[in-house]
Write a protein that holds these residues in place. Sequence first.
Motif, PDB file in Angstrom:
ATOM      1  N   UNK A   6     -21.710   6.623   1.607  1.00  0.00           N
ATOM      2  CA  UNK A   6     -20.675   7.657   1.595  1.00  0.00           C
ATOM      3  C   UNK A   6     -20.544   8.248   0.203  1.00  0.00           C
ATOM      4  N   UNK A   7     -20.016   9.455   0.159  1.00  0.00           N
ATOM      5  CA  UNK A   7     -19.621  10.077  -1.101  1.00  0.00           C
ATOM      6  C   UNK A   7     -18.118  10.254  -1.043  1.00  0.00           C
ATOM      7  N   UNK A   8     -17.484  10.430  -2.203  1.00  0.00           N
ATOM      8  CA  UNK A   8     -16.049  10.648  -2.173  1.00  0.00           C
ATOM      9  C   UNK A   8     -15.365  10.237  -3.449  1.00  0.00           C
ATOM     10  N   UNK A   9     -14.127   9.757  -3.317  1.00  0.00           N
ATOM     11  CA  UNK A   9     -13.313   9.298  -4.439  1.00  0.00           C
ATOM     12  C   UNK A   9     -12.719   7.930  -4.113  1.00  0.00           C
ATOM     13  N   UNK A  10     -12.556   7.126  -5.148  1.00  0.00           N
ATOM     14  CA  UNK A  10     -11.780   5.894  -5.060  1.00  0.00           C
ATOM     15  C   UNK A  10     -10.777   5.958  -6.205  1.00  0.00           C
ATOM     16  N   UNK A  11      -9.502   5.760  -5.901  1.00  0.00           N
ATOM     17  CA  UNK A  11      -8.437   5.982  -6.884  1.00  0.00           C
ATOM     18  C   UNK A  11      -7.603   4.711  -7.008  1.00  0.00           C
ATOM     19  N   UNK A  12      -7.346   4.294  -8.263  1.00  0.00           N
ATOM     20  CA  UNK A  12      -6.600   3.070  -8.534  1.00  0.00           C
ATOM     21  C   UNK A  12      -5.317   3.381  -9.294  1.00  0.00           C
ATOM     22  N   UNK A  13      -4.287   2.576  -9.049  1.00  0.00           N
ATOM     23  CA  UNK A  13      -3.052   2.740  -9.805  1.00  0.00           C
ATOM     24  C   UNK A  13      -3.162   2.018 -11.143  1.00  0.00           C
ATOM     25  N   UNK A  14      -2.074   2.020 -11.920  1.00  0.00           N
ATOM     26  CA  UNK A  14      -2.099   1.444 -13.263  1.00  0.00           C
ATOM     27  C   UNK A  14      -2.325  -0.063 -13.260  1.00  0.00           C
ATOM     28  N   UNK A  15      -2.074  -0.719 -12.129  1.00  0.00           N
ATOM     29  CA  UNK A  15      -2.289  -2.168 -12.033  1.00  0.00           C
ATOM     30  C   UNK A  15      -3.678  -2.514 -11.508  1.00  0.00           C
ATOM     31  N   UNK A  24       0.834  -1.199   0.000  1.00  0.00           N
ATOM     32  CA  UNK A  24       0.000   0.000   0.000  1.00  0.00           C
ATOM     33  C   UNK A  24       0.864   1.243   0.000  1.00  0.00           C
ATOM     34  N   UNK A  25       1.942   1.226   0.766  1.00  0.00           N
ATOM     35  CA  UNK A  25       2.831   2.386   0.822  1.00  0.00           C
ATOM     36  C   UNK A  25       3.464   2.623  -0.542  1.00  0.00           C
ATOM     37  N   UNK A  26       3.789   1.538  -1.241  1.00  0.00           N
ATOM     38  CA  UNK A  26       4.379   1.686  -2.572  1.00  0.00           C
ATOM     39  C   UNK A  26       3.342   2.167  -3.576  1.00  0.00           C
ATOM     40  N   UNK A  27       2.098   1.718  -3.417  1.00  0.00           N
ATOM     41  CA  UNK A  27       1.042   2.115  -4.349  1.00  0.00           C
ATOM     42  C   UNK A  27       0.738   3.592  -4.240  1.00  0.00           C
ATOM     43  N   UNK A  28       0.723   4.123  -3.022  1.00  0.00           N
ATOM     44  CA  UNK A  28       0.496   5.557  -2.834  1.00  0.00           C
ATOM     45  C   UNK A  28       1.822   6.268  -3.065  1.00  0.00           C
ATOM     46  N   UNK A  42       9.052   7.399 -13.699  1.00  0.00           N
ATOM     47  CA  UNK A  42       8.213   7.608 -14.871  1.00  0.00           C
ATOM     48  C   UNK A  42       6.881   8.179 -14.424  1.00  0.00           C
ATOM     49  N   UNK A  43       6.107   8.663 -15.390  1.00  0.00           N
ATOM     50  CA  UNK A  43       4.823   9.271 -15.059  1.00  0.00           C
ATOM     51  C   UNK A  43       3.928   8.249 -14.358  1.00  0.00           C
ATOM     52  N   UNK A  44       3.186   8.715 -13.372  1.00  0.00           N
ATOM     53  CA  UNK A  44       2.237   7.883 -12.640  1.00  0.00           C
ATOM     54  C   UNK A  44       0.843   8.152 -13.189  1.00  0.00           C
ATOM     55  N   UNK A  45       0.144   7.092 -13.601  1.00  0.00           N
ATOM     56  CA  UNK A  45      -1.212   7.237 -14.119  1.00  0.00           C
ATOM     57  C   UNK A  45      -2.184   6.601 -13.138  1.00  0.00           C
ATOM     58  N   UNK A  46      -3.121   7.395 -12.664  1.00  0.00           N
ATOM     59  CA  UNK A  46      -4.151   6.929 -11.741  1.00  0.00           C
ATOM     60  C   UNK A  46      -5.511   6.995 -12.418  1.00  0.00           C
ATOM     61  N   UNK A  47      -6.377   6.057 -12.076  1.00  0.00           N
ATOM     62  CA  UNK A  47      -7.775   6.119 -12.491  1.00  0.00           C
ATOM     63  C   UNK A  47      -8.576   6.600 -11.294  1.00  0.00           C
ATOM     64  N   UNK A  48      -9.269   7.714 -11.470  1.00  0.00           N
ATOM     65  CA  UNK A  48     -10.012   8.343 -10.390  1.00  0.00           C
ATOM     66  C   UNK A  48     -11.499   8.093 -10.611  1.00  0.00           C
ATOM     67  N   UNK A  49     -12.131   7.508  -9.605  1.00  0.00           N
ATOM     68  CA  UNK A  49     -13.569   7.230  -9.651  1.00  0.00           C
ATOM     69  C   UNK A  49     -14.227   8.139  -8.638  1.00  0.00           C
ATOM     70  N   UNK A  50     -15.153   8.944  -9.074  1.00  0.00           N
ATOM     71  CA  UNK A  50     -15.816   9.915  -8.202  1.00  0.00           C
ATOM     72  C   UNK A  50     -16.930   9.214  -7.425  1.00  0.00           C
TER      73      UNK A  50
END
Length: 201
Positions: A41-50, A15-19, A26-34
């Motif tokens: 709850x309301x908020x965001x869920x964010x995923x890494x490239x994997x 988890x520490x490496x993922x954040x 290299x560039x970090x690409x995240x997928x952001x889900x609103x």
Amino acid sequence: MAKVHPNVMPSPGEAAAAAAGPATEEATTLTVWRKSLLFNCKGFTVFDAKGNLAYRVDSYDAEPAGAEVVLMDPVGRPAFTVRRKRLSLAGEQWLVYAGEEARRPVHAVKRGGGKSVARVAPCAGGAGASYEVEGSYARRRCVVYDGQRRAVAEVQPKEAVGTDVFRLVVQPGVDVSLAMAVVVVLDQMFGRPSFLGSWSS
């Protein structure tokens, strides 16, 4: 609809490496889900490239005005806290605190003017850089520039999934957590409707 859910929850070390922190090669690409993964709850869920969970923001509808918004890593450790502050004559600004620190903000974000939709500046005594955000958050097309006009982060639409799912691309050497905190602020400024409703301090 495209896959927008995490893989198996990583261990605390993974988890520490993922954040990702301030420096990557290299560039970090995240997928952001609103959307929050927590019920009611309301908020965001964010995923890494994997496809692993990288960040999350969870807010209950019943939170009172003045509540803080906390950007957390996958295991719930706070990365940044965002708080909106109304100013009597100068409108409003969003203060960004490291972790859950609520005494000394590290950055202040204000609405911009002209091409700039937002300005991010280090707070008094802070050593951080200044940034300008240009483009349209509502269309999920905006770029964050540093003081030398280098594009350091970009919000991009994700094909065929609407505006609730989009990409955040962060260039090497830039604090990915701070870039995500700026996205939280942009959502407060320009989200329709803002996912946390009205909250202030």
